[in-house]
Scaffold this motif. Structure first.
Motif, PDB file in Angstrom:
ATOM      1  N   PRO A 134       0.911  -0.857   0.041  1.00 22.68           N
ATOM      2  CA  PRO A 134       0.077  -0.540  -0.285  1.00 22.68           C
ATOM      3  C   PRO A 134       1.068   1.190   0.095  1.00 22.68           C
ATOM      4  CG  PRO A 134      -1.233  -2.062   1.560  1.00 22.68           C
ATOM      5  CD  PRO A 134       0.475  -1.666   1.234  1.00 22.68           C
ATOM      6  N   ALA A 135       2.060   1.149   0.874  1.00 24.12           N
ATOM      7  CA  ALA A 135       2.781   2.621   0.706  1.00 24.12           C
ATOM      8  C   ALA A 135       4.249   2.574  -1.098  1.00 24.12           C
ATOM      9  CB  ALA A 135       3.821   1.926   1.590  1.00 24.12           C
ATOM     10  N   VAL A 136       3.723   1.670  -1.280  1.00 25.01           N
ATOM     11  CA  VAL A 136       4.557   1.926  -2.857  1.00 25.01           C
ATOM     12  C   VAL A 136       3.240   3.099  -4.022  1.00 25.01           C
ATOM     13  CG1 VAL A 136       4.775   0.765  -5.070  1.00 25.01           C
ATOM     14  CG2 VAL A 136       5.142  -0.484  -2.813  1.00 25.01           C
ATOM     15  N   SER A 137       3.970   4.172  -4.769  1.00 34.19           N
ATOM     16  CA  SER A 137       3.217   4.873  -5.736  1.00 34.19           C
ATOM     17  C   SER A 137       2.763   3.518  -6.616  1.00 34.19           C
ATOM     18  CB  SER A 137       4.122   5.891  -6.131  1.00 34.19           C
ATOM     19  OG  SER A 137       3.605   6.557  -6.276  1.00 34.19           O
ATOM     20  N   HIS A 138       1.395   3.492  -7.016  1.00 27.56           N
ATOM     21  CA  HIS A 138       1.304   3.348  -8.253  1.00 27.56           C
ATOM     22  C   HIS A 138       0.683   4.511  -9.359  1.00 27.56           C
ATOM     23  CE1 HIS A 138      -0.040   0.844  -4.865  1.00 27.56           C
ATOM     24  NE2 HIS A 138       0.710   0.104  -5.292  1.00 27.56           N
ATOM     25  N   ASP A 139       1.276   5.578  -9.136  1.00 25.10           N
ATOM     26  CA  ASP A 139       0.450   6.292 -10.011  1.00 25.10           C
ATOM     27  C   ASP A 139       0.999   5.434 -11.418  1.00 25.10           C
ATOM     28  OD1 ASP A 139      -0.504   7.871  -8.312  1.00 25.10           O
ATOM     29  OD2 ASP A 139       1.133   8.759  -7.460  1.00 25.10           O
ATOM     30  N   SER A 140       2.223   5.291 -12.244  1.00 29.04           N
ATOM     31  CA  SER A 140       2.890   4.951 -13.207  1.00 29.04           C
ATOM     32  C   SER A 140       2.445   3.993 -13.268  1.00 29.04           C
ATOM     33  CB  SER A 140       4.349   5.175 -13.221  1.00 29.04           C
ATOM     34  OG  SER A 140       4.963   4.337 -12.429  1.00 29.04           O
ATOM     35  N   TRP A 141       1.651   3.149 -12.646  1.00 29.80           N
ATOM     36  CA  TRP A 141       1.186   1.730 -13.309  1.00 29.80           C
ATOM     37  C   TRP A 141       0.054   1.487 -14.198  1.00 29.80           C
ATOM     38  CZ3 TRP A 141       1.448  -2.547  -8.490  1.00 29.80           C
ATOM     39  CH2 TRP A 141       2.259  -2.509  -8.116  1.00 29.80           C
ATOM     40  N   PRO A 142      -0.138   0.923 -14.933  1.00 28.01           N
ATOM     41  CA  PRO A 142      -1.350   0.281 -16.421  1.00 28.01           C
ATOM     42  C   PRO A 142      -2.199   0.458 -15.563  1.00 28.01           C
ATOM     43  CG  PRO A 142       1.177  -1.153 -16.411  1.00 28.01           C
ATOM     44  CD  PRO A 142       1.067  -0.697 -15.155  1.00 28.01           C
ATOM     45  N   TYR A 143      -3.482   0.621 -16.133  1.00 25.24           N
ATOM     46  CA  TYR A 143      -4.545   1.007 -16.056  1.00 25.24           C
ATOM     47  C   TYR A 143      -5.438  -1.095 -15.179  1.00 25.24           C
ATOM     48  CZ  TYR A 143      -9.500   0.906 -14.924  1.00 25.24           C
ATOM     49  OH  TYR A 143     -11.166   0.603 -14.461  1.00 25.24           O
ATOM     50  N   LEU A 144      -4.706  -2.064 -15.533  1.00 27.14           N
ATOM     51  CA  LEU A 144      -5.283  -2.906 -15.443  1.00 27.14           C
ATOM     52  C   LEU A 144      -4.076  -3.620 -14.333  1.00 27.14           C
ATOM     53  CD1 LEU A 144      -5.248  -5.265 -18.493  1.00 27.14           C
ATOM     54  CD2 LEU A 144      -7.321  -5.017 -17.440  1.00 27.14           C
ATOM     55  N   PHE A 145      -3.085  -3.153 -13.544  1.00 27.44           N
ATOM     56  CA  PHE A 145      -2.377  -3.317 -11.800  1.00 27.44           C
ATOM     57  C   PHE A 145      -2.543  -2.516 -11.486  1.00 27.44           C
ATOM     58  CE2 PHE A 145      -0.060  -5.320 -15.255  1.00 27.44           C
ATOM     59  CZ  PHE A 145       0.031  -6.699 -15.186  1.00 27.44           C
ATOM     60  N   LYS A 146      -3.233  -1.321 -12.104  1.00 32.79           N
ATOM     61  CA  LYS A 146      -3.432   0.170 -10.948  1.00 32.79           C
ATOM     62  C   LYS A 146      -4.760   0.619 -10.093  1.00 32.79           C
ATOM     63  CE  LYS A 146      -2.854   5.456 -11.312  1.00 32.79           C
ATOM     64  NZ  LYS A 146      -2.474   6.112 -12.228  1.00 32.79           N
ATOM     65  N   TYR A 147      -5.724  -0.558 -10.617  1.00 35.91           N
ATOM     66  CA  TYR A 147      -7.032  -0.904  -9.893  1.00 35.91           C
ATOM     67  C   TYR A 147      -7.403  -1.935  -9.698  1.00 35.91           C
ATOM     68  CZ  TYR A 147      -7.425   4.115 -10.804  1.00 35.91           C
ATOM     69  OH  TYR A 147      -6.659   5.683 -11.381  1.00 35.91           O
ATOM     70  N   TYR A 148      -6.545  -2.828  -9.370  1.00 36.39           N
ATOM     71  CA  TYR A 148      -6.547  -4.311  -9.134  1.00 36.39           C
ATOM     72  C   TYR A 148      -8.136  -4.558  -8.502  1.00 36.39           C
ATOM     73  CZ  TYR A 148      -4.773  -4.566  -4.602  1.00 36.39           C
ATOM     74  OH  TYR A 148      -4.502  -4.399  -3.784  1.00 36.39           O
ATOM     75  N   GLY A 149      -8.307  -3.940  -7.782  1.00 40.57           N
ATOM     76  CA  GLY A 149      -9.140  -4.496  -6.950  1.00 40.57           C
ATOM     77  C   GLY A 149     -10.152  -4.330  -7.520  1.00 40.57           C
TER      78      GLY A 149
ATOM     79  N   ASN B  68     -10.874  -4.518 -10.775  1.00 39.38           N
ATOM     80  CA  ASN B  68     -10.917  -5.181 -12.005  1.00 39.38           C
ATOM     81  C   ASN B  68     -11.457  -7.460 -12.298  1.00 39.38           C
ATOM     82  OD1 ASN B  68     -10.507  -5.993 -14.691  1.00 39.38           O
ATOM     83  ND2 ASN B  68      -8.076  -5.730 -14.307  1.00 39.38           N
ATOM     84  N   ILE B  69     -12.363  -7.003 -13.170  1.00 41.26           N
ATOM     85  CA  ILE B  69     -13.124  -8.238 -13.274  1.00 41.26           C
ATOM     86  C   ILE B  69     -12.124  -9.535 -13.467  1.00 41.26           C
ATOM     87  CG2 ILE B  69     -14.021  -7.832 -15.033  1.00 41.26           C
ATOM     88  CD1 ILE B  69     -15.830  -9.677 -12.632  1.00 41.26           C
ATOM     89  N   LEU B  70     -10.854  -9.090 -14.334  1.00 36.93           N
ATOM     90  CA  LEU B  70      -9.830 -10.518 -14.574  1.00 36.93           C
ATOM     91  C   LEU B  70      -9.237 -11.269 -13.602  1.00 36.93           C
ATOM     92  CD1 LEU B  70      -8.761  -8.878 -17.640  1.00 36.93           C
ATOM     93  CD2 LEU B  70     -10.498 -10.254 -17.773  1.00 36.93           C
ATOM     94  N   PHE B  71      -9.580 -10.208 -12.265  1.00 38.36           N
ATOM     95  CA  PHE B  71      -8.162 -10.670 -11.691  1.00 38.36           C
ATOM     96  C   PHE B  71      -9.564 -11.620 -10.492  1.00 38.36           C
ATOM     97  CE2 PHE B  71      -6.111  -7.017 -12.381  1.00 38.36           C
ATOM     98  CZ  PHE B  71      -4.293  -7.622 -11.851  1.00 38.36           C
ATOM     99  N   TYR B  72     -10.827 -10.878 -11.019  1.00 35.27           N
ATOM    100  CA  TYR B  72     -11.937 -12.128  -9.772  1.00 35.27           C
ATOM    101  C   TYR B  72     -12.258 -13.154 -10.798  1.00 35.27           C
ATOM    102  CZ  TYR B  72     -12.486  -8.265  -6.406  1.00 35.27           C
ATOM    103  OH  TYR B  72     -12.840  -7.219  -5.711  1.00 35.27           O
ATOM    104  N   GLN B  73     -11.881 -13.167 -11.814  1.00 37.92           N
ATOM    105  CA  GLN B  73     -12.472 -14.009 -12.394  1.00 37.92           C
ATOM    106  C   GLN B  73     -10.732 -15.055 -12.452  1.00 37.92           C
ATOM    107  OE1 GLN B  73     -14.500 -15.842 -14.106  1.00 37.92           O
ATOM    108  NE2 GLN B  73     -16.083 -14.089 -13.827  1.00 37.92           N
ATOM    109  N   PHE B  74      -9.450 -14.778 -12.656  1.00 36.93           N
ATOM    110  CA  PHE B  74      -8.292 -15.686 -12.733  1.00 36.93           C
ATOM    111  C   PHE B  74      -7.784 -16.395 -10.749  1.00 36.93           C
ATOM    112  CE2 PHE B  74      -3.844 -15.345 -10.557  1.00 36.93           C
ATOM    113  CZ  PHE B  74      -3.450 -16.753 -11.177  1.00 36.93           C
ATOM    114  N   TYR B  75      -8.798 -15.596  -9.887  1.00 32.93           N
ATOM    115  CA  TYR B  75      -8.806 -16.378  -8.294  1.00 32.93           C
ATOM    116  C   TYR B  75     -10.303 -17.689  -8.361  1.00 32.93           C
ATOM    117  CZ  TYR B  75      -4.932 -12.985  -6.848  1.00 32.93           C
ATOM    118  OH  TYR B  75      -4.009 -12.217  -6.536  1.00 32.93           O
TER     119      TYR B  75
END
Length: 61
Positions: free
Chosen positions: A10-25, A27-34
């Motif tokens: 949580p302390a790591v800056s996610h500003d430069s991350w791509p959209y799919l990883f920045k908003y992983y919570g 994103n339906i793809l991550f829930y489907q994967f799990y």
């Protein structure tokens, strides 16, 4: 791994991350994967448990 996810990540800056990883919570793809991974583990529980016990030294470092 849980300590890393709870305290460090949580302390790591996610500003430069791509959209799919920045908003992983959100994103339906991550829930489907799990969901699919959980089903696979349920079906292959015994072989996976045996494999994990054989490779115990990899995970206990």
């Amino acid at each position: 791994m849980v300590i890393w996810a709870k305290y460090y990540y949580p302390a790591v800056s996610h500003d430069s991350w791509p959209y799919l990883f920045k908003y992983y919570g959100n994103n339906i793809l991550f829930y489907q994967f799990y969901f699919i991974l959980g089903g696979w583990v349920w079906i292959n529980y015994e072989p996976l448990t045996k494999w994990l016990l054989q490779k115990r030294s990899w995970f206990s470092r």
